[in-house]
Write a protein that holds these residues in place. Structure first.
Motif, PDB file in Angstrom:
ATOM      1  N   LEU A  47       0.816  -1.225   0.000  1.00  0.00           N
ATOM      2  CA  LEU A  47       0.000   0.000   0.000  1.00  0.00           C
ATOM      3  C   LEU A  47       0.842   1.265   0.000  1.00  0.00           C
ATOM      4  N   ALA A  48       2.016   1.232   0.632  1.00  0.00           N
ATOM      5  CA  ALA A  48       2.844   2.442   0.699  1.00  0.00           C
ATOM      6  C   ALA A  48       3.421   2.817  -0.665  1.00  0.00           C
TER       7      ALA A  48
ATOM      8  N   SER B  56       1.704   2.999  10.133  1.00  0.00           N
ATOM      9  CA  SER B  56       2.465   3.220  11.371  1.00  0.00           C
ATOM     10  C   SER B  56       1.511   3.578  12.493  1.00  0.00           C
ATOM     11  N   PRO B  57       1.883   3.263  13.750  1.00  0.00           N
ATOM     12  CA  PRO B  57       1.030   3.680  14.865  1.00  0.00           C
ATOM     13  C   PRO B  57       0.927   5.203  14.891  1.00  0.00           C
ATOM     14  N   ASP B  58      -0.253   5.710  15.297  1.00  0.00           N
ATOM     15  CA  ASP B  58      -0.428   7.162  15.353  1.00  0.00           C
ATOM     16  C   ASP B  58       0.547   7.813  16.323  1.00  0.00           C
ATOM     17  N   GLU B  59       0.873   7.090  17.415  1.00  0.00           N
ATOM     18  CA  GLU B  59       1.715   7.711  18.442  1.00  0.00           C
ATOM     19  C   GLU B  59       3.186   7.810  18.023  1.00  0.00           C
TER      20      GLU B  59
ATOM     21  N   SER C 134       6.368   8.467   8.314  1.00  0.00           N
ATOM     22  CA  SER C 134       7.670   8.920   7.859  1.00  0.00           C
ATOM     23  C   SER C 134       7.642   9.097   6.353  1.00  0.00           C
ATOM     24  N   PRO C 135       8.261  10.142   5.846  1.00  0.00           N
ATOM     25  CA  PRO C 135       8.295  10.297   4.404  1.00  0.00           C
ATOM     26  C   PRO C 135       9.205   9.229   3.799  1.00  0.00           C
ATOM     27  N   GLU C 136       8.606   8.264   3.137  1.00  0.00           N
ATOM     28  CA  GLU C 136       9.400   7.217   2.498  1.00  0.00           C
ATOM     29  C   GLU C 136       9.902   7.784   1.182  1.00  0.00           C
ATOM     30  N   LEU C 137      11.059   8.464   1.264  1.00  0.00           N
ATOM     31  CA  LEU C 137      11.510   9.226   0.100  1.00  0.00           C
ATOM     32  C   LEU C 137      11.740   8.340  -1.117  1.00  0.00           C
ATOM     33  N   LEU C 138      12.319   7.155  -0.874  1.00  0.00           N
ATOM     34  CA  LEU C 138      12.600   6.308  -2.029  1.00  0.00           C
ATOM     35  C   LEU C 138      11.291   5.936  -2.732  1.00  0.00           C
ATOM     36  N   MET C 139      10.246   5.558  -1.938  1.00  0.00           N
ATOM     37  CA  MET C 139       8.988   5.155  -2.554  1.00  0.00           C
ATOM     38  C   MET C 139       8.303   6.347  -3.228  1.00  0.00           C
ATOM     39  N   MET C 140       8.463   7.550  -2.620  1.00  0.00           N
ATOM     40  CA  MET C 140       7.862   8.721  -3.248  1.00  0.00           C
ATOM     41  C   MET C 140       8.522   8.985  -4.606  1.00  0.00           C
ATOM     42  N   VAL C 141       9.849   8.850  -4.628  1.00  0.00           N
ATOM     43  CA  VAL C 141      10.572   9.123  -5.869  1.00  0.00           C
ATOM     44  C   VAL C 141      10.251   8.061  -6.924  1.00  0.00           C
ATOM     45  N   LEU C 142      10.205   6.799  -6.486  1.00  0.00           N
ATOM     46  CA  LEU C 142      10.014   5.734  -7.469  1.00  0.00           C
ATOM     47  C   LEU C 142       8.569   5.626  -7.926  1.00  0.00           C
TER      48      LEU C 142
ATOM     49  N   GLY D  81       5.550   7.257  -6.087  1.00  0.00           N
ATOM     50  CA  GLY D  81       4.548   8.242  -5.667  1.00  0.00           C
ATOM     51  C   GLY D  81       3.724   7.815  -4.473  1.00  0.00           C
ATOM     52  N   GLY D  82       4.181   6.814  -3.701  1.00  0.00           N
ATOM     53  CA  GLY D  82       3.401   6.327  -2.569  1.00  0.00           C
ATOM     54  C   GLY D  82       3.771   7.012  -1.270  1.00  0.00           C
ATOM     55  N   LYS D  83       3.199   6.502  -0.155  1.00  0.00           N
ATOM     56  CA  LYS D  83       3.489   7.104   1.147  1.00  0.00           C
ATOM     57  C   LYS D  83       3.123   6.126   2.256  1.00  0.00           C
ATOM     58  N   ASP D  84       3.791   6.287   3.397  1.00  0.00           N
ATOM     59  CA  ASP D  84       3.420   5.573   4.606  1.00  0.00           C
ATOM     60  C   ASP D  84       2.178   6.262   5.190  1.00  0.00           C
ATOM     61  N   ARG D  85       1.330   5.503   5.908  1.00  0.00           N
ATOM     62  CA  ARG D  85       0.103   6.099   6.487  1.00  0.00           C
ATOM     63  C   ARG D  85       0.035   5.819   7.981  1.00  0.00           C
ATOM     64  N   GLY D  86      -0.455   6.799   8.729  1.00  0.00           N
ATOM     65  CA  GLY D  86      -0.740   6.576  10.135  1.00  0.00           C
ATOM     66  C   GLY D  86      -1.982   5.698  10.268  1.00  0.00           C
ATOM     67  N   LEU D  87      -2.140   5.076  11.447  1.00  0.00           N
ATOM     68  CA  LEU D  87      -3.254   4.136  11.632  1.00  0.00           C
ATOM     69  C   LEU D  87      -4.610   4.813  11.446  1.00  0.00           C
ATOM     70  N   SER D  88      -4.778   6.032  11.959  1.00  0.00           N
ATOM     71  CA  SER D  88      -6.075   6.719  11.806  1.00  0.00           C
ATOM     72  C   SER D  88      -6.384   6.986  10.341  1.00  0.00           C
TER      73      SER D  88
END
Ligand SMILES: C[S@@+](CC[C@H](N)C(=O)[O-])C[C@H]1O[C@@H](n2cnc3c(N)ncnc32)[C@H](O)[C@@H]1O
Length: 230
Positions: free
Chosen positions: A141-142, A173-176, A181-189, A191-198
């Motif tokens: 998903l990221a 990732s847990p909300d707390e 975190s900005p997954e720079l490699l995935m963003m560059v390759l 366009g995805g992103k890590d997501r908080g639980l909420s």
């Protein structure tokens, strides 16, 4: 891949994957067309690069009710192979793009589970093999912006039994924690992103899934377990 870093600023500004901008087609399409790049990506994702994947993918247990597992975007099958090796009564289906599943045979042979695996070379944006007990999305998903991540989750929800589960490993990732975190490699390759639980909970809800449990496992992997909305 290194060239794509040159478009990092554009990727940050627009959210569009720099790899596509630099090379003229999406990262995943390029992998399918270039076996040499694909092989180096396999090495990055699977053993020995990442060690042997932990087959304890469930948060709420209940393996005795699991007979069938579909690993969606499962790469060359290293996680599915470990699950089947640990659970001799379980059968598995590996779903990934055709050129990727074509490289999975030796992984399943080496684990001694090839007789209990079906491989399906297809896009996870198309309908998935139906009625399995468990759908896995590990490090998938990221890689995708919200619209595509929602489409993948919806395919899982549509395919799962009413009693089925969708388990997401990595990418949430847990909300707390200090925030996604900005997954720079995935963003560059891609366009995805890590997501908080909420944030993930909302995305899951839009796909008719509800989060039933989430935990950080001893390996450090954060796992989120979902079921169809009741
Ligand atoms: C980051 S890798 C994760 C692989 C595996 N789940 C793991 O954790 O090792 C993402 C996977 O998604 C697959 N993928 C990308 N686009 C896809 C699509 N449209 N349909 C199916 N699989 C796709 C890639 O081929 C790749 O194997």
């Amino acid at each position: 891949m290194a060239y794509a870093w040159g478009s990092l600023l554009t990727a940050v500004r627009t959210g569009a994957p720099a790899y596509h901008t630099v090379f003229g087609r999406p990262f995943w399409e390029d992998l399918q067309a270039h076996p040499d790049i694909a092989a180096s990506f396999d090495a990055l994702m699977g053993p020995p690069g990442h060690g042997t994947p932990d087959p304890e993918v469930l948060v709420t247990g209940g393996w005795e009710s699991v007979r069938t597992v579909v690993d969606v975007g499962g790469g060359t099958g290293s996680l599915l192979a470990e699950i089947l090796r640990a659970r001799p009564a379980v059968r598995g289906t590996l779903v990934d793009l055709p050129a990727t599943v074509a490289r999975s045979g030796e992984v399943f042979e080496a684990a001694g589970v090839a007789g209990r695996v079906t491989t399906v070379g297809q896009s996870f944006f198309d309908p998935l093999p139906a009625s399995a007990d468990l759908y896995l999305l590990k490090s998938v998903l990221a890689d995708w912006p919200d619209r595509e991540a929602l489409a993948i989750l919806t395919r899982c929800a549509d395919a799962a039994r009413p009693s089925g589960r969708v388990v997401v490993l990595n990418g949430v990732s847990p909300d707390e924690s200090s925030g996604p975190s900005p997954e720079l490699l995935m963003m560059v390759l891609v366009g995805g992103k890590d997501r908080g639980l909420s944030e993930f909970r909302e995305l899951a809800r839009a796909a008719a899934l509800e989060v039933r449990a989430a935990e950080r496992q001893p390996s450090g992997r954060f796992v989120v377990e979902c079921g169809p909305t009741s």
